[in-house]
Scaffold this motif. Structure first.
Motif, PDB file in Angstrom:
ATOM      1  N   ASP A   1      11.083  17.196 -33.644  1.00 33.33           N
ATOM      2  CA  ASP A   1      12.194  16.718 -34.462  1.00 33.33           C
ATOM      3  C   ASP A   1      11.752  15.835 -35.618  1.00 33.33           C
ATOM      4  O   ASP A   1      12.560  15.451 -36.448  1.00 33.33           O
ATOM      5  N   LEU A   2      10.484  15.492 -35.664  1.00 31.58           N
ATOM      6  CA  LEU A   2       9.994  14.564 -36.679  1.00 31.58           C
ATOM      7  C   LEU A   2       9.880  15.230 -38.041  1.00 31.58           C
ATOM      8  O   LEU A   2       9.555  16.414 -38.132  1.00 31.58           O
ATOM      9  N   PRO A   3      10.121  14.457 -39.117  1.00 35.71           N
ATOM     10  CA  PRO A   3       9.819  14.972 -40.458  1.00 35.71           C
ATOM     11  C   PRO A   3       8.335  15.333 -40.534  1.00 35.71           C
ATOM     12  O   PRO A   3       7.514  14.823 -39.762  1.00 35.71           O
ATOM     13  N   SER A   4       7.967  16.164 -41.475  1.00 39.80           N
ATOM     14  CA  SER A   4       6.612  16.712 -41.524  1.00 39.80           C
ATOM     15  C   SER A   4       5.519  15.645 -41.553  1.00 39.80           C
ATOM     16  O   SER A   4       4.517  15.764 -40.848  1.00 39.80           O
ATOM     17  N   GLY A   5       5.672  14.615 -42.355  1.00 38.26           N
ATOM     18  CA  GLY A   5       4.640  13.579 -42.438  1.00 38.26           C
ATOM     19  C   GLY A   5       4.475  12.827 -41.135  1.00 38.26           C
ATOM     20  O   GLY A   5       3.353  12.622 -40.653  1.00 38.26           O
ATOM     21  N   ALA A   6       5.578  12.432 -40.537  1.00 36.70           N
ATOM     22  CA  ALA A   6       5.510  11.713 -39.263  1.00 36.70           C
ATOM     23  C   ALA A   6       5.012  12.636 -38.156  1.00 36.70           C
ATOM     24  O   ALA A   6       4.237  12.216 -37.289  1.00 36.70           O
TER      25      ALA A   6
END
Length: 104
Positions: A5-10
């Motif tokens: 579920d995390l954004p790509s960077g995270a």
């Protein structure tokens, strides 16, 4: 929140440095439990901090979580309205458009 579920960077950071991500999650949990605010209030504060920081990604992240947690869209948009006299009309309007990316 799962790593999927995390954004790509995270998500990339979590995959590459799981021990750092785990420590970051633990810090977040400890901060959440450090005072009397309920979950809804904490979510609104975190959204407001993201707005104040001018972080579109963080606004999107906290909006997604808030909507999943049942916070009504009008309460979320009020955060942007409250930002206007504090950080300025352009910043408040920008935040509102970022919020509407997920509401509309």
């Amino acid at each position: 929140m799962s790593q999927q579920d995390l954004p790509s960077g995270a998500g990339k950071l979590a995959d590459q440095y799981p021990e750092i991500w785990s420590a970051f999650e633990s810090l977040g949990q400890a901060c959440a439990e450090a005072g009397p605010l309920d979950a809804r209030s904490r979510r609104l504060v975190k959204l407001a901090l993201a707005v104040g920081a001018g972080s579109e990604g963080a606004v999107h992240s906290h909006m997604r979580r808030a909507l999943r947690e049942g916070v009504e869209p009008e309460a979320l948009k009020q955060v942007a309205m409250l930002a206007i006299p504090t950080i300025g009309l352009p910043a408040g309007v920008a935040a509102l458009t970022w919020m509407e990316d997920l509401i509309d």
